[in-house]
Write an enzyme that holds these catalytic residues in place. Structure first.
Site, PDB file in Angstrom:
ATOM      1  N   TYR A 111      -5.367   6.324  -9.227  1.00  0.00           N
ATOM      2  CA  TYR A 111      -6.575   5.541  -8.944  1.00  0.00           C
ATOM      3  C   TYR A 111      -7.764   6.063  -9.740  1.00  0.00           C
ATOM      4  CZ  TYR A 111      -4.077   3.293  -5.153  1.00  0.00           C
ATOM      5  OH  TYR A 111      -3.172   2.556  -4.438  1.00  0.00           O
TER       6      TYR A 111
ATOM      7  N   TRP B 255      -7.737  -7.162   5.659  1.00  0.00           N
ATOM      8  CA  TRP B 255      -6.338  -7.555   5.612  1.00  0.00           C
ATOM      9  C   TRP B 255      -6.075  -8.647   6.641  1.00  0.00           C
ATOM     10  CZ3 TRP B 255      -3.331  -5.453   1.876  1.00  0.00           C
ATOM     11  CH2 TRP B 255      -3.785  -4.268   1.272  1.00  0.00           C
TER      12      TRP B 255
ATOM     13  N   THR C  10      -8.925  -0.347   6.783  1.00  0.00           N
ATOM     14  CA  THR C  10      -7.823   0.132   5.961  1.00  0.00           C
ATOM     15  C   THR C  10      -6.486   0.116   6.693  1.00  0.00           C
ATOM     16  OG1 THR C  10      -8.114   2.438   6.642  1.00  0.00           O
ATOM     17  CG2 THR C  10      -9.437   1.670   4.773  1.00  0.00           C
ATOM     18  N   VAL C  11      -5.433   0.073   5.892  1.00  0.00           N
ATOM     19  CA  VAL C  11      -4.078   0.305   6.371  1.00  0.00           C
ATOM     20  C   VAL C  11      -3.592   1.609   5.732  1.00  0.00           C
ATOM     21  CG1 VAL C  11      -3.490  -2.102   6.777  1.00  0.00           C
ATOM     22  CG2 VAL C  11      -3.109  -1.141   4.505  1.00  0.00           C
TER      23      VAL C  11
ATOM     24  N   CYS D  12       0.810  -1.215   0.000  1.00  0.00           N
ATOM     25  CA  CYS D  12       0.000   0.000   0.000  1.00  0.00           C
ATOM     26  C   CYS D  12       0.845   1.267   0.000  1.00  0.00           C
ATOM     27  CB  CYS D  12      -0.900  -0.032   1.233  1.00  0.00           C
ATOM     28  SG  CYS D  12      -1.796   1.506   1.531  1.00  0.00           S
TER      29      CYS D  12
END
Length: 353
Positions: free
Chosen positions: A191, A93, A127-128, A60
């Site tokens: 993105y 994750w 999220t990370v 990421c």
């Protein structure tokens, strides 16, 4: 990934991962857990060495920022780091890189367990990067942009001797301005290209991306770093997109006017940073490629991961020293990463395809 794992709504996790809305323009969800870890503990979470665990994925770009800043500032002993695998299942994750599939400090299999421990009805993205309070096992924050700045400004008591000032007060207004344009058109711009659901949305994102890259090339033509004469937060934020450009964004996200290797100024600038301790030694090209090509199945249905590009060029001389500048200002380079946090050599630029 940050922000709903690259913008995915929670329901999309259950349906196999839907990243593109047909006919539409990609809009990144920027609602984060805004709790901060501060020196005065005003949000209930004071700076305290050993209390928090930074959970990341090396795939990421948003998490990569935190990995780099933590390295440059020497916060490895103050803040432990858990590394999730490069792919995830429909729930979140996972810690499949660890023995038994559990994070050895938090004791959890999936990052979502830390989110639900604090917010049982949490409906946003898992999220990370995320900072987790070890004693309670609860997520504290996933506000990645604020997190890296707070490492620089709130954790100063635990910075290593010789740590650089990545967010100098006299340059903050300029850094913030540069970061704003880089985020809109480059960090998020790739993105907006890759997840565009229609030709018009893609065309608009593509033009904005390369217009900004051209402007950055001009800015960096006669200066070594984006702001001032040392590495700052601005360089960290641009680098994590540039290092992923040829391996994934050029082909997978259709950002294909030029490869990074075909943009001489940015390519030399990126190599300069890559070869600076604390930057290239955080990059796991295997994790990066596996994540994008295996997770985004509505873009790459087969899940086939390309073997290229050849990564050897990252170690070629860059010549940027001639522009002057002092990478760490009055400080010093960080020491090598702890053994347990080193990227396997076969996943690095030293392993030529």
């Amino acid at each position: 990934m940050a922000e709903r794992t690259e913008g995915v709504e929670p329901e999309s996790w259950k349906t196999g991962g839907k990243y593109v809305e047909p006919g539409g323009e990609f809009t990144r969800d920027q609602r984060y857990i805004a709790t901060r870890i501060t020196a005065d503990g005003r949000d209930g979470y004071p700076v305290e060495p050993g209390r928090y665990r930074l959970v990341v994925s090396r795939a990421c770009p948003w998490a990569n920022r935190l990995i780099i800043v933590r390295r440059l500032l020497g916060l490895e002993d103050a803040i432990s780091m858990g590394v999730a695998g490069p792919t995830h299942d429909e729930r979140s994750w996972t810690f499949d890189l660890d023995p038994g599939g559990r994070d050895p400090v938090l004791g959890i299999e999936r990052l979502r367990e830390a989110y639900l421990a604090r917010f049982p009805d949490y409906q946003r993205g898992i999220t990370v990067p995320a900072m987790v309070d070890v004693p309670t096992g609860q997520v504290v924050t996933n506000d990645y942009a604020r997190m890296s700045l707070d490492l620089s400004t709130e954790w100063t008591a635990y910075h290593r001797a010789g740590a650089p000032d990545l967010y100098p007060e006299s340059l903050r207004a300029e850094i913030d301005k540069v970061n704003d344009g880089v985020f809109r058109d480059v960090n998020n711009g790739v993105y907006r290209c890759g997840f565009a659901g229609g030709q018009g949305a893609y065309d608009k994102a593509y033009r904005r991306l390369f217009d900004r890259l051209d402007k950055l090339s001009e800015r960096l033509r006669d200066r070594r770093y984006l702001v001032g004469d040392t590495i700052t937060e601005a360089d960290v934020r641009l680098f994590t997109t540039l290092v992923r450009f040829d391996p994934v964004y050029h082909g997978h996200f259709k950002c294909n006017r030029s490869k990074l290797t075909e943009m001489p100024v940015l390519w030399a600038y990126a190599r300069d940073l890559f070869q600076t301790p604390g930057f290239g030694d955080t990059i796991d090209f295997d994790h990066i490629k596996r994540h994008y090509y295996q997770v985004h199945r509505d873009i790459n249905p087969t899940g086939v991961v390309p073997l290229g590009p050849d990564l050897g060029g990252w170690l070629d001389p860059h010549g940027r020293e001639a522009l002057g500048g002092r990478p760490f200002g009055d400080g010093t380079p960080p020491p090598p990463p702890p053994e347990a946090e080193r990227v396997p050599v076969e996943h690095t630029a030293a392993a030529r395809d």
